[in-house]
Structures are given as structure tokens and as C-alpha cells.
Design an enzyme around this catalytic site. Structure first.
Site: not given
Length: 291
Positions: A131, A134
Site C-alpha cells: 500500500e 501506491h
């Protein structure tokens, strides 16, 4: 974590971004007005909605609340040289994690309890690092467009149905390509390809009951069998038909990509050399993306 890791001070996203991600992102940038569309959507929905949703329905992780998860996040952020966002845990039966960041707001990661239940601490860190990838790769604008469709379609069916019509195959292809870069971020943070591949295996067929019994080497053999299906035109066509409506590459393909990249000189160079010039700030554009 007990194992000392190389901190990639000054790491830049172009140093690990997957070439498919670069190509797909360049293609999306050619779509006129896409950035304006995203910002219009954000303005219509209201950025405070997403912050309120987390505060109201999740548990915010901190040095006082679930501190072991907090430390996993902080270490991954230090290794990747990125600012740690807020982290929330939410009760949900579907194993998942996603990231959201909007201009002017603190970015955050959400992890579902069902995902935590079947992963080891090292594997949880791989998810958190994915994550963070990103944010590091500044996927925000395009992730916002794609994921608002998913989120709003479930809560505002009429509006969601209209927006869903704008989700074209090019956007789905970009989303799949972006995942490869973030899997690489997970590998750079954990510095153990088997940890990342184990997460993908458990996402494919895991549960709290059977996850400890899964065999990673057998899963990698399965990935090689998947490769062999594409050795002729029919196999390649079937693969394309199977994946063209998916937002993520299939888990065996992601595992194979990580297995390959972990053996490259480029990956070893990133761990062994000192890189510089990155300012350590997380992306402040919009976007959330799930595993």
C-alpha cells in the site's frame, strides 16, 4: 522486526516501477481531461466523507492502539523512505487492504480483520508496504477514478451505475499493471521474496484454518504451469479473456513476477547501493487501492 533490513534512503519510484506500469501510466496521461474528471468526482462526493467513514467505523492504529501493527508500518515506511500514513483496522469478512489519499488530507491505509487473521507479522508488513508503494508511485489520481466507482457503486447504486460506465478496459489494464510496482515495493520493504509470495498464495486460497498448511513451493510450481498455458495462441487468448475484466493480475502471475524480479541484478543493486535525492514525502494526490 527482528531481522535487520537495508533502509533505502533516497529511494525513488522509477528505480523499482514495473515497465508495464510505466507504459500504462503514459497511455492514461494521453486521455484528455482525466485529471479534471477525478477532481470533479472528489468535489462532488466530498473528501470529508472518507475521513469520517474511517473514524466512525474503524480502529485507528497508533503506538497505543495495536502498537505491533504501528511498528510494522513505521519500519516499512522507513525502509522505503516514505512518510507513514494513518492506518486503520476494520472488521470485514473479505480479506483486503487499500490506500486512500486526497489533496490536503492525511493519507491512510485500511486493513480488514479477515486479512490480518491469516497472515504472519512479516506478511502483514508486506501488505502495508504494498500500500505504501501506491503512495510512493503517485498512483493517486487514477486510483481515485477507478476505486470511487467500486466504493460508490455499492453505497449509491444509481450514481455508481452511471459512473461505472466510464470504466474502460484501459483503466483496468492500468490498475493491473500498477499492482506489479507495488508488489515490488513490498519486496523492497520485507527483503524476502517468499514473504511476498506467501501473501499472494494466501489471498488465492488461504484462510485462518488452512493458511499454515499451504506450501509455497507447490504454489510456485502452479505459477509455472500457468505460464505454460500461454505457450500457444489459444492459451494466450484464454488468459486475456480471463483477466481483461479484473482489477488485479491473478495471484500466480504476481508471485511469478516477484520471483523473477528478486533474482535480478537491479533488485540486488537497490539493496546494496546508496541512493539519494528523494525528499521522503508521501504523495498527496487522491487514490485508494486494494490488494
Amino acid at each position: 522486526m527482528s531481522v535487520s533490513k537495508t533502509h533505502l534512503v533516497g529511494l525513488k519510484s522509477h528505480q523499482f516501477r514495473h515497465p508495464l506500469d510505466r507504459a500504462a501510466t503514459d497511455a492514461l496521461k494521453q486521455i484528455p481531461g482525466i485529471d479534471l474528471v477525478v477532481r470533479s468526482l472528489l468535489g462532488a462526493i466530498g473528501e470529508q466523507y472518507f475521513y469520517l467513514e474511517n473514524i466512525a467505523s474503524g480502529v485507528r492504529v497508533s503506538d497505543r492502539q495495536l502498537p505491533h501493527l504501528h511498528q510494522l508500518l513505521l519500519e516499512a515506511a522507513r525502509v522505503l523512505d516514505v512518510e507513514a500514513p494513518q492506518l486503520y483496522v476494520r472488521q470485514h469478512p473479505v480479506p483486503n487492504a487499500y490506500t486512500f489519499a486526497m489533496r490536503g488530507r492525511q493519507p491512510f491505509i485500511v486493513v480488514h480483520t479477515s486479512l490480518l487473521d491469516m497472515l504472519t507479522p512479516e506478511e502483514i508488513q508486506a501488505v502495508l508496504a504494498h500500500e505504501l508503494g501506491h503512495l510512493k508511485c503517485e498512483h493517486g489520481v487514477y486510483l481515485t477514478l477507478a476505486n470511487l466507482i467500486t466504493l460508490v457503486a455499492g453505497q449509491l447504486p444509481n450514481w455508481g451505475a452511471i459512473v461505472a460506465q466510464s470504466l474502460q478496459s484501459q483503466m483496468l489494464e492500468w490498475m493491473r499493471c500498477a499492482e506489479f510496482s507495488c508488489d515490488r515495493a513490498a519486496l523492497l520493504a520485507t527483503q524476502n521474496p517468499r514473504v511476498v509470495m506467501s501473501v499472494l498464495m494466501k489471498l488465492a486460497g488461504g484462510s485462518p484454518a488452512i493458511a499454515p498448511q499451504l506450501d509455497l513451493d507447490a504454489f510456485l510450481e502452479q505459477a509455472r504451469a500457468y505460464d505454460e498455458i500461454g505457450n500457444d495462441a489459444l492459451g494466450e487468448t484464454l488468459k486475456q479473456l480471463h483477466t481483461e475484466q479484473l482489477s488485479h493480475p491473478v495471484p500466480v502471475l504476481r508471485a511469478r513476477e516477484i520471483d523473477r524480479w528478486a533474482g535480478t541484478q537491479r533488485y540486488q543493486d537497490l539493496l546494496n547501493q546508496s541512493v539519494s535525492g528523494y525528499n521522503g514525502k508521501a504523495n498527496s494526490e487522491g487514490g485508494w487501492r486494494n490488494w
